[in-house]
Design an enzyme around this catalytic site. Structure first.
Site, PDB file in Angstrom:
ATOM      1  N   ARG A 175      -8.101  -1.422  -9.129  1.00  0.00           N
ATOM      2  CA  ARG A 175      -7.141  -1.243  -9.311  1.00  0.00           C
ATOM      3  C   ARG A 175      -6.251  -2.367 -10.144  1.00  0.00           C
ATOM      4  O   ARG A 175      -5.317  -1.618  -9.789  1.00  0.00           O
ATOM      5  CB  ARG A 175      -7.453  -2.812  -8.247  1.00  0.00           C
ATOM      6  CG  ARG A 175      -6.794  -2.626  -6.912  1.00  0.00           C
ATOM      7  CD  ARG A 175      -7.756  -3.553  -5.454  1.00  0.00           C
ATOM      8  NE  ARG A 175      -9.369  -4.110  -5.594  1.00  0.00           N
ATOM      9  CZ  ARG A 175     -10.087  -2.898  -5.295  1.00  0.00           C
ATOM     10  NH1 ARG A 175     -10.014  -1.678  -4.930  1.00  0.00           N
ATOM     11  NH2 ARG A 175     -10.867  -3.832  -5.387  1.00  0.00           N
ATOM     12  N   HIS A 179      -2.506  -1.042 -10.054  1.00  0.00           N
ATOM     13  CA  HIS A 179      -1.417  -2.335 -10.657  1.00  0.00           C
ATOM     14  C   HIS A 179      -0.490  -1.927 -11.951  1.00  0.00           C
ATOM     15  O   HIS A 179       0.975  -2.570 -12.083  1.00  0.00           O
ATOM     16  CB  HIS A 179      -1.364  -3.248  -9.627  1.00  0.00           C
ATOM     17  CG  HIS A 179      -2.836  -4.085  -8.954  1.00  0.00           C
ATOM     18  ND1 HIS A 179      -2.733  -5.514  -8.600  1.00  0.00           N
ATOM     19  CD2 HIS A 179      -3.132  -2.996  -8.013  1.00  0.00           C
ATOM     20  CE1 HIS A 179      -3.150  -5.734  -7.231  1.00  0.00           C
ATOM     21  NE2 HIS A 179      -3.295  -4.172  -6.679  1.00  0.00           N
ATOM     22  N   ASN A 196      -2.611 -10.165  -8.417  1.00  0.00           N
ATOM     23  CA  ASN A 196      -3.260 -10.370  -9.533  1.00  0.00           C
ATOM     24  C   ASN A 196      -4.474 -11.108  -9.867  1.00  0.00           C
ATOM     25  O   ASN A 196      -5.017 -10.839 -10.396  1.00  0.00           O
ATOM     26  CB  ASN A 196      -2.161  -9.593 -10.382  1.00  0.00           C
ATOM     27  CG  ASN A 196      -1.662  -8.492 -10.636  1.00  0.00           C
ATOM     28  OD1 ASN A 196      -1.953  -7.471  -9.518  1.00  0.00           O
ATOM     29  ND2 ASN A 196      -0.102  -8.339 -11.200  1.00  0.00           N
ATOM     30  N   HIS A 226     -11.069   1.367  -1.645  1.00  0.00           N
ATOM     31  CA  HIS A 226     -11.346   0.651  -1.089  1.00  0.00           C
ATOM     32  C   HIS A 226     -12.548   0.500  -0.829  1.00  0.00           C
ATOM     33  O   HIS A 226     -13.007  -0.261  -0.608  1.00  0.00           O
ATOM     34  CB  HIS A 226     -10.095   0.300  -0.277  1.00  0.00           C
ATOM     35  CG  HIS A 226      -8.640  -1.170  -0.725  1.00  0.00           C
ATOM     36  ND1 HIS A 226      -8.038  -0.982   0.264  1.00  0.00           N
ATOM     37  CD2 HIS A 226      -7.772  -0.920  -1.517  1.00  0.00           C
ATOM     38  CE1 HIS A 226      -7.418  -1.787  -0.364  1.00  0.00           C
ATOM     39  NE2 HIS A 226      -6.518  -1.909  -2.065  1.00  0.00           N
TER      40      HIS A 226
END
Length: 313
Positions: free
Chosen positions: A49, A53, A82, A181
């Site tokens: 992730r 990001h 974050n 996910h």
């Protein structure tokens, strides 16, 4: 171990970029990541992730790794999208320190993060692929740019499609990357609006599984309170696979941005294919990860090679 050939879109990046200048780099990152993920599988999901990001804000330049500087100027890393959600910063820094001891001023933090995302996919899903490298590290991190570029967990499918299109990624690639996910967890605060109505009753959103109410307490009206973590994929929470899509088709998507994928006519068909054909999703995941890893990269003499991933030189 499934090794999938990758296709990438940026010719300035190449597989084996450090073959001569730092031949041990990928093995160092791999060992560091595998050790950390063995202790805590959630770290692997956090690193994947983190790479996403990073790439969606200023491109894949390692800016998400930078800590806030003096004078109270906040970095991407401190944005609520974050912090505290992203995990694994210490793993990237550990890998960087080990690399600096054998190849000083050679390997960018942006490349280390791309390698670490691949190694997390390998450790948690036996999905391995070649990572084109040659990224340079950015010198700028802007708190507000996170809001402008990262899709929030309340996004609809149409909003997600538009957001990913701005980064050069298709609707199919968006749905494919959402499969990350399958691992990791989310704080209750990310989906509490689906779980509780304003008067505190359960099931404001009837499409959300009622079982989450037992884990997530009603948030206080004045903020604060407990904010537990909940697995994004309750079927195989520590394994990267296509079960995430199977859960979606059964109405068990945790975030609004998950469940919306089966409520939209365009994205629903991609969910169905990924749920039915695991090998197809894996191949698409690899290509989408490599393509995402080339978004707005700095190369050549642009940017810098940081000595520490947390601070500019």
């Amino acid at each position: 171990m499934l090794l999938v050939p990758a296709v990438y879109s940026d010719p300035s990046l190449k597989v084996g970029f450090y073959k001569r200048s730092c031949p041990a780099v990928e093995s160092i990152v791999r060992r560091t990541v595998r050790r950390a993920v063995s202790r805590n599988p959630g770290i692997g999901g956090g690193i994947i992730r983190m790479h996403f990001h990073d790439c969606f804000v200023r491109g894949c330049d390692g800016s998400v790794l930078l800590k806030s500087g003096p004078g109270g100027k906040q970095s991407e890393r401190d944005h609520p999208a974050n912090n505290p959600g992203l995990r694994g910063f210490e793993v990237i820094e550990e890998a960087k320190n080990r690399i600096e001891s054998v190849c000083p001023n050679t390997v960018s933090c942006a490349d280390i993060l791309a390698f670490a995302a691949r190694d997390s996919s390998s450790k948690l899903g036996r999905i391995n692929y070649a990572v084109p490298a040659g990224r340079r590290d950015g010198r700028v991190t802007v708190f507000d740019e996170v809001t402008d570029n990262l899709p929030p967990p309340t996004s609809t499918a149409d909003q997600l499609v538009a957001n990913f299109a701005r980064k050069g990624l298709s609707a199919d690639e968006m749905v494919t990357l959402s499969g990350a996910h399958s691992i990791g967890a989310s704080h209750c605060s990310s989906f509490s609006a689906r779980l509780y109505s304003f008067n505190g009753t359960h099931d404001q959103d009837p499409s959300l599984d009622r079982k989450f109410a037992a884990t997530c307490p009603r948030p206080p009206r004045n903020g604060g309170g407990r904010d537990p973590l909940v697995p994004l994929d309750s079927a195989t929470p520590n394994w990267l696979d296509n079960k995430y899509y199977v859960e979606l088709t059964a109405g068990r998507g945790l975030l609004t941005s998950d469940q919306t994928l089966v409520e939209n006519s365009l994205t629903r068909k991609y969910v169905a294919v990924n749920a039915r054909y695991g090998a197809t999703w894996t191949a698409k995941y690899v290509k989408a990860m490599v393509k995402m890893g080339s978004i707005d990269v700095l190369t050549g003499s642009q940017g810098e090679i940081r000595s520490s991933c947390s601070f500019v030189n």
